[in-house]
Write a protein that holds these residues in place. Structure first.
Motif, short mmCIF file in Angstrom:
data_model
loop_
_atom_site.label_atom_id
_atom_site.label_comp_id
_atom_site.label_asym_id
_atom_site.label_seq_id
_atom_site.Cartn_x
_atom_site.Cartn_y
_atom_site.Cartn_z
N HIS A 29 -2.00 20.03 -6.98
CA HIS A 29 -1.69 19.80 -5.41
C HIS A 29 -2.07 20.76 -4.57
CE1 HIS A 29 1.45 17.66 -8.18
NE2 HIS A 29 0.88 16.57 -7.63
N GLN A 30 -2.29 20.29 -3.26
CA GLN A 30 -2.75 20.91 -2.02
C GLN A 30 -1.74 21.14 -1.50
OE1 GLN A 30 -5.77 22.52 -0.84
NE2 GLN A 30 -4.23 23.41 0.11
N PHE A 31 -0.84 22.23 -1.10
CA PHE A 31 0.29 22.31 -0.45
C PHE A 31 0.02 23.24 0.87
CE2 PHE A 31 2.11 21.78 -4.57
CZ PHE A 31 3.05 20.79 -4.45
N GLU A 32 0.65 23.45 1.61
CA GLU A 32 0.43 24.17 2.95
C GLU A 32 0.14 25.73 2.52
OE1 GLU A 32 3.55 22.60 6.15
OE2 GLU A 32 3.55 24.95 5.86
N GLY A 33 -1.38 25.89 2.60
CA GLY A 33 -1.80 27.16 2.43
C GLY A 33 -2.44 27.52 0.95
#
Ligand code: SF4
Length: 598
Positions: free
Chosen positions: A297-301
């Motif tokens: 997953h792509q999380f904040e940063g």
């Protein structure tokens, strides 16, 4: 012996000496590999009553016979020792690619004993074993950085199994890490590695695993892959992965919420698989696995694998946290520091309730991510309020005079299925050999995930739990991944190649029962008794105020009756001690002969 290397590697850390010996073939016949061989070697190597963090406690790495072949999901590694969290046996499993590499280097098992005089890292390249000083170079590093450094030194193909700062600081719920995101999470194997002044074992192998009739084995495995692995039953693994459970378990009233005070989370919609699918970038797989359940997953940063369901439950709803980025950041801290997310989340939730009750002042509040996000680093370093949380839930609650708030069995914090929403899980937790565990018996599948079991009844659960425990024990000789739906017919195809003869459901389940009973003997030898096969009072007698499971409790009387039935079905007496007949039937008389169980 086809499939086996036939060799055990011993690492004597006290003397910084490596040696090899032949694999015990009789034990391989009776206990096969993985969990079975791990427990059999542990039974002999662990002096009765030795401290979990003492040099006498061995740390054992065990492969299964099918690691290093193309058999689906069998790349898993079993890690075992006496658990510093429970004082009971520990077997913990991790995917990735470490186990096949160990086989390629020529070893079925590694038995690590003693304690190094100074921190070391062990490098294995086939027959070449080096003890490398770790102080000033490796000791203190976080897990991903350590792994990257070792790969730069040994080559990109090196596989690394390491402990993080939490393990170095002997936190009893420290885990082991490999392939960055893969963890042998539960029970504190990371602390045992740390107690040995061992930072990591790194391995490179250039050999291969022989499969007897390779063409026939390949043909059978590929046929099974088509007919039994890449099927509708297993599609959830790559379609949604374990986060699909958030909605299902919350809807059943079994999702631990605010330290197990209710079972339905009003923030479930923001931490469920629908939300995670919106930020999924790709899928990854363990070696040998066509299912690829590892959701990236792509999380904040930053980008990372997970969080898995257990993390979403115990670090999310159980802490009242519905901020997915915060849960992912908490998860990442635990991963880098080498902490089991399940225990860490459960302990932080307990600490939040202690604060709410005025029994502690850590600044932790349900739903507030401030102190929550600082907790993993403070725990791993045993600093600030983390020094008390690092004791584990049972000891922390006792320290604060509120033992009833610790939701654990045998000292292991409970997984994210509240038994008040799925009663059978309670019996599974209570009788699990390593403390509260959802992986040995999973009656939630029958109770709340599409089966026909009654979620609010223990009727028939004793047999179900015993059968599932025996099946998991034989499946983890392989070591097949619990995410894949298989049965003894599926396992039997592989065993036919291993043994060169047909086998049966009864024979394989007998192996499972043998392993389970060996674990029981080991735990009895370590002083565990019927009183340890228990459930927390909150689960037995305090109902949820709302949700689907509102008003329901397992009940002390019903639980006692179910435990009696479970013991009877197992062939154990009312104290939970296997009878002589049971041990003879399972070829365990030699092991039991050394025990004084009265
Ligand atoms: S199903 Fe997932 S965890 Fe299991 S072996 Fe495959 S990729 Fe690894």
């Amino acid at each position: 012996m086809a499939f086996y290397c036939g060799t055990v590697l011993r690492l004597d850390l006290t003397r910084l000496r490596a040696s090899t010996e032949p694999l015990n073939e009789e034990w391989a016949r009776l206990f096969v590999g993985g969990k079975g061989l791990l427990l059999r070697y542990l039974f002999d190597e662990l002096p009765a009553g030795a401290g979990a963090l003492s040099p006498e406690n061995p740390l054992i790495l065990a492969t299964g016979p099918f690691a290093g072949t193309i058999a689906a999901t069998c790349s898993r590694l079993a890690v075992g020792c006496k658990s510093p969290a429970t004082g009971a046996l520990l077997d913990s499993y991790v995917g990735g690619s470490f186990a096949p590499e160990l086989k390629f280097a020529g070893y079925d098992l590694v038995v690590i004993t003693g304690r190094a005089p100074e921190p070391v890292l062990v490098r294995i390249t086939d027959a070449d074993v080096e003890f490398v000083p770790a102080a000033g170079r490796y000791w203190g590093l976080e897990t991903a950085v350590l792994e990257q450094l070792v790969r730069e030194e040994m080559g990109p193909g090196a596989k690394v199994l390491s402990t993080g700062p939490a393990g170095e600081n002997l936190v009893p719920f420290a885990c082991l890490s490999t392939d960055q995101f893969h963890k042998a999470g539960r029970g504190g194997a990371g602390a045992v590695m740390g107690s040995k002044n061992l930072k990591a074992v790194a391995v490179r192998g250039t050999g291969a695993v022989t499969a007897g009739d390779t063409a026939a084995f390949t043909r059978d495995v590929l046929r099974l892959q088509e007919d039994r692995v890449l099927t509708v039953d297993n599609a959830w693994t790559y379609e949604e992965g374990t986060p699909f459970l958030v909605d299902a378990v919350s809807d059943a009233g079994a999702l631990p919420t605010r330290n197990w005070r209710t079972g339905s989370f009003d923030g479930a919609g923001t931490i469920n698989s629908t939300t995670l699918l919106g930020i999924r970038t790709k899928l990854r797989a363990c070696m040998q696995c066509p299912l690829a359940c590892r959701q990236v997953h792509q999380f904040e940063g930053y980008v990372c694998e997970g969080p898995e369901f257990e993390t979403l439950g115990l670090c999310g709803s159980n802490c009242g946290v519905s901020d997915l980025d915060a849960i992912a950041a908490f998860n990442r801290e635990c991963d880098e520091l080498g902490l089991d997310t399940m225990s860490t989340g459960a302990i932080v939730a307990l600490a939040m309730e202690l604060c709410e009750a005025g029994a502690a002042d850590y600044g932790l509040r349900f739903g507030d991510t401030g102190a929550y996000l600082r907790a993993p680093r403070l725990i791993a370093g045993r600093e600030g309020f983390g020094a008390e949380l690092a004791l584990g839930a049972r000891a922390l609650a006792a320290l604060k005079g509120r033992p009833e708030l610790a939701i654990e069995v045998k000292g292991l914090e409970m997984p994210a299925y509240d038994p008040r929403g799925t009663f059978g899980m309670g019996l599974g937790y209570a009788t699990s050999d390593r403390g509260a565990c959802h992986m040995r018996a999973f009656s939630a599948g029958d109770d709340i995930l599409g089966g026909e079991g009654a979620a609010d009844s223990l009727a028939g659960k004793a047999q179900l739990v015993a059968d599932q425990q025996d099946f998991s024990a034989v499946a983890w000789t392989g070591i097949w991944c619990a995410n894949m739906a298989v049965d003894t017919d599926f396992l039997g195809v592989h065993f036919r190649h291993l043994w060169g003869r047909e086998t049966s459901h009864e024979e394989l389940m007998t192996i499972g029962a043998r392993i389970w009973n060996l674990g029981r003997l080991l735990n009895l030898r370590e002083g565990l008794r019927r009183a340890d096969d228990r459930l927390p009072e909150r689960i037995l007698s305090v109902p949820h105020p709302d949700g689907v499971a509102a008003g329901k409790v397992v009940g002390a009387g019903a639980f006692r009756e179910s435990l009696d039935e479970y013991y009877r079905l197992r062939g154990w007496d009312s104290a939970g001690v296997p009878s002589r007949e049971t041990l003879e039937r399972l070829s365990l008389t030699r092991e039991s002969g050394s025990l004084d169980l009265d």
